[in-house]
Motif scaffolding. Structure first.
Motif, PDB file in Angstrom:
ATOM      1  N   ALA A  31     -28.125  80.086  -8.131  1.00 36.60           N
ATOM      2  CA  ALA A  31     -28.761  78.757  -7.432  1.00 36.60           C
ATOM      3  C   ALA A  31     -28.623  77.891  -5.855  1.00 36.60           C
ATOM      4  CB  ALA A  31     -28.483  77.914  -8.443  1.00 36.60           C
ATOM      5  N   THR A  32     -29.096  77.607  -5.464  1.00 36.97           N
ATOM      6  CA  THR A  32     -29.394  77.114  -4.580  1.00 36.97           C
ATOM      7  C   THR A  32     -28.535  75.504  -4.763  1.00 36.97           C
ATOM      8  OG1 THR A  32     -30.954  78.267  -3.260  1.00 36.97           O
ATOM      9  CG2 THR A  32     -30.704  76.227  -1.799  1.00 36.97           C
ATOM     10  N   ILE A  33     -27.261  75.472  -3.953  1.00 36.33           N
ATOM     11  CA  ILE A  33     -26.548  74.689  -4.003  1.00 36.33           C
ATOM     12  C   ILE A  33     -26.364  73.935  -3.217  1.00 36.33           C
ATOM     13  CG2 ILE A  33     -24.447  73.574  -4.976  1.00 36.33           C
ATOM     14  CD1 ILE A  33     -24.317  75.168  -7.058  1.00 36.33           C
ATOM     15  N   LYS A  34     -26.259  72.324  -2.555  1.00 35.31           N
ATOM     16  CA  LYS A  34     -26.323  72.034  -0.607  1.00 35.31           C
ATOM     17  C   LYS A  34     -24.595  70.917  -1.639  1.00 35.31           C
ATOM     18  CE  LYS A  34     -30.466  73.733   1.054  1.00 35.31           C
ATOM     19  NZ  LYS A  34     -31.679  73.313   1.954  1.00 35.31           N
ATOM     20  N   HIS A  35     -23.963  70.824  -0.675  1.00 33.38           N
ATOM     21  CA  HIS A  35     -23.033  69.944  -0.714  1.00 33.38           C
ATOM     22  C   HIS A  35     -23.138  68.908   0.591  1.00 33.38           C
ATOM     23  CE1 HIS A  35     -21.178  73.216  -2.686  1.00 33.38           C
ATOM     24  NE2 HIS A  35     -20.663  72.114  -3.684  1.00 33.38           N
ATOM     25  N   GLY A  36     -23.118  67.355   0.037  1.00 36.59           N
ATOM     26  CA  GLY A  36     -23.373  66.498   1.024  1.00 36.59           C
ATOM     27  C   GLY A  36     -23.606  65.493   0.291  1.00 36.59           C
ATOM     28  N   GLY A  37     -23.759  64.280   0.959  1.00 41.69           N
ATOM     29  CA  GLY A  37     -24.459  62.932   0.444  1.00 41.69           C
ATOM     30  C   GLY A  37     -23.560  62.662  -0.832  1.00 41.69           C
ATOM     31  N   GLU A  38     -23.812  61.138  -1.993  1.00 34.11           N
ATOM     32  CA  GLU A  38     -22.807  60.439  -2.764  1.00 34.11           C
ATOM     33  C   GLU A  38     -23.656  61.180  -4.332  1.00 34.11           C
ATOM     34  OE1 GLU A  38     -22.752  56.909  -1.929  1.00 34.11           O
ATOM     35  OE2 GLU A  38     -21.762  57.178   0.294  1.00 34.11           O
ATOM     36  N   ARG A  39     -24.787  61.851  -4.469  1.00 36.67           N
ATOM     37  CA  ARG A  39     -24.862  61.771  -5.756  1.00 36.67           C
ATOM     38  C   ARG A  39     -25.108  63.343  -6.131  1.00 36.67           C
ATOM     39  NH1 ARG A  39     -30.716  60.119  -5.195  1.00 36.67           N
ATOM     40  NH2 ARG A  39     -30.812  60.671  -7.178  1.00 36.67           N
ATOM     41  N   ALA A  40     -25.394  63.976  -7.018  1.00 38.65           N
ATOM     42  CA  ALA A  40     -26.325  64.923  -7.775  1.00 38.65           C
ATOM     43  C   ALA A  40     -27.266  65.322  -8.725  1.00 38.65           C
ATOM     44  CB  ALA A  40     -24.381  65.690  -8.917  1.00 38.65           C
ATOM     45  N   TYR A  41     -27.573  65.718  -8.296  1.00 44.28           N
ATOM     46  CA  TYR A  41     -28.654  66.322  -8.678  1.00 44.28           C
ATOM     47  C   TYR A  41     -29.612  67.042  -7.997  1.00 44.28           C
ATOM     48  CZ  TYR A  41     -30.529  64.876  -3.587  1.00 44.28           C
ATOM     49  OH  TYR A  41     -31.002  64.860  -2.826  1.00 44.28           O
ATOM     50  N   TYR A  42     -30.688  68.082  -9.698  1.00 42.80           N
ATOM     51  CA  TYR A  42     -32.001  68.687  -9.580  1.00 42.80           C
ATOM     52  C   TYR A  42     -33.013  68.075  -9.009  1.00 42.80           C
ATOM     53  CZ  TYR A  42     -34.912  72.701 -10.147  1.00 42.80           C
ATOM     54  OH  TYR A  42     -35.621  73.559 -10.715  1.00 42.80           O
ATOM     55  N   ARG A  43     -33.980  69.175  -7.766  1.00 42.02           N
ATOM     56  CA  ARG A  43     -34.963  69.203  -7.336  1.00 42.02           C
ATOM     57  C   ARG A  43     -35.279  69.932  -7.283  1.00 42.02           C
ATOM     58  NH1 ARG A  43     -33.999  66.322  -1.886  1.00 42.02           N
ATOM     59  NH2 ARG A  43     -33.986  68.251  -1.273  1.00 42.02           N
ATOM     60  N   PRO A  44     -36.625  69.204  -8.271  1.00 42.34           N
ATOM     61  CA  PRO A  44     -37.579  70.891  -9.328  1.00 42.34           C
ATOM     62  C   PRO A  44     -38.092  71.408  -8.095  1.00 42.34           C
ATOM     63  CG  PRO A  44     -37.460  69.605 -10.656  1.00 42.34           C
ATOM     64  CD  PRO A  44     -36.776  68.516  -9.518  1.00 42.34           C
ATOM     65  N   SER A  45     -39.032  70.099  -7.305  1.00 49.03           N
ATOM     66  CA  SER A  45     -39.616  70.633  -6.087  1.00 49.03           C
ATOM     67  C   SER A  45     -39.578  71.735  -4.890  1.00 49.03           C
ATOM     68  CB  SER A  45     -40.739  69.573  -5.227  1.00 49.03           C
ATOM     69  OG  SER A  45     -38.832  68.941  -4.344  1.00 49.03           O
TER      70      SER A  45
END
Length: 171
Positions: A31-45
């Protein structure tokens, strides 16, 4: 410029102790997992998982920083399985909608199953209470909803587990 000013030293950030089997499990999904920011989410688009940096997770009375991080990334990986090419679940797009609440229940059950299977934790986490009222509405409206959600979570876990087998066989 200010003469004689001594900047206050930033407190040392504790080093985030990675859990090897969880890291291997997550990596095996590709899975493509990017780190940074303050929220965790999955972006389907974009088919990406966005996670805060592991060091930003802190422990609570009910979980360690590692349990919080891995519980969250496994929750998002369960959402990741929703794509048509994986487990083909339709995600709810609006917080508070029935579809959104159902998908969150599936993701939370999937994360709980995965955390238990990876020996990360088997304790419920208080920080996920924000979804409880929505889950209760679904469960009150449909007495079989928990079974449907558990079955879909198990399907997601089976899919993620199949990626482990495929990776282990290829290696």
């Amino acid at each position: 410029q200010v003469e004689g000013y001594e900047p206050v030293a930033a407190p040392d950030q504790p080093i985030f102790a990675r859990i090897a089997n969880a890291e291997a499990f997550v990596a095996s999904t590709n899975a493509t997992i990017k780190h940074g920011g303050e929220r965790a989410y999955y972006r389907p688009s974009d088919d990406i998982i966005q996670m805060p940096n592991p060091e930003s997770f802190t422990g609570t009375d009910t979980s360690t920083a590692q349990e919080a991080y891995y519980g969250t990334v496994l929750h998002e990986l369960t959402h990741w399985t929703s794509q048509d090419k994986r487990c083909a679940r339709k995600l709810g797009s609006r917080f508070g909608s029935q579809a959104y609440a159902a998908e969150e229940l599936i993701a939370e059950l999937g994360a709980a199953f995965l955390c238990a299977g990876l020996n990360i934790t088997n304790q419920p986490r208080a920080d996920h209470a924000q979804y409880l009222s929505h889950w209760l509405n679904i469960l009150k409206g449909d007495k079989r909803a928990i079974f449907t959600a558990a079955a879909k979570a198990a399907q997601a876990v089976d899919y993620l587990d199949s990626l482990q087998t495929a990776t282990a066989i290829a290696a």
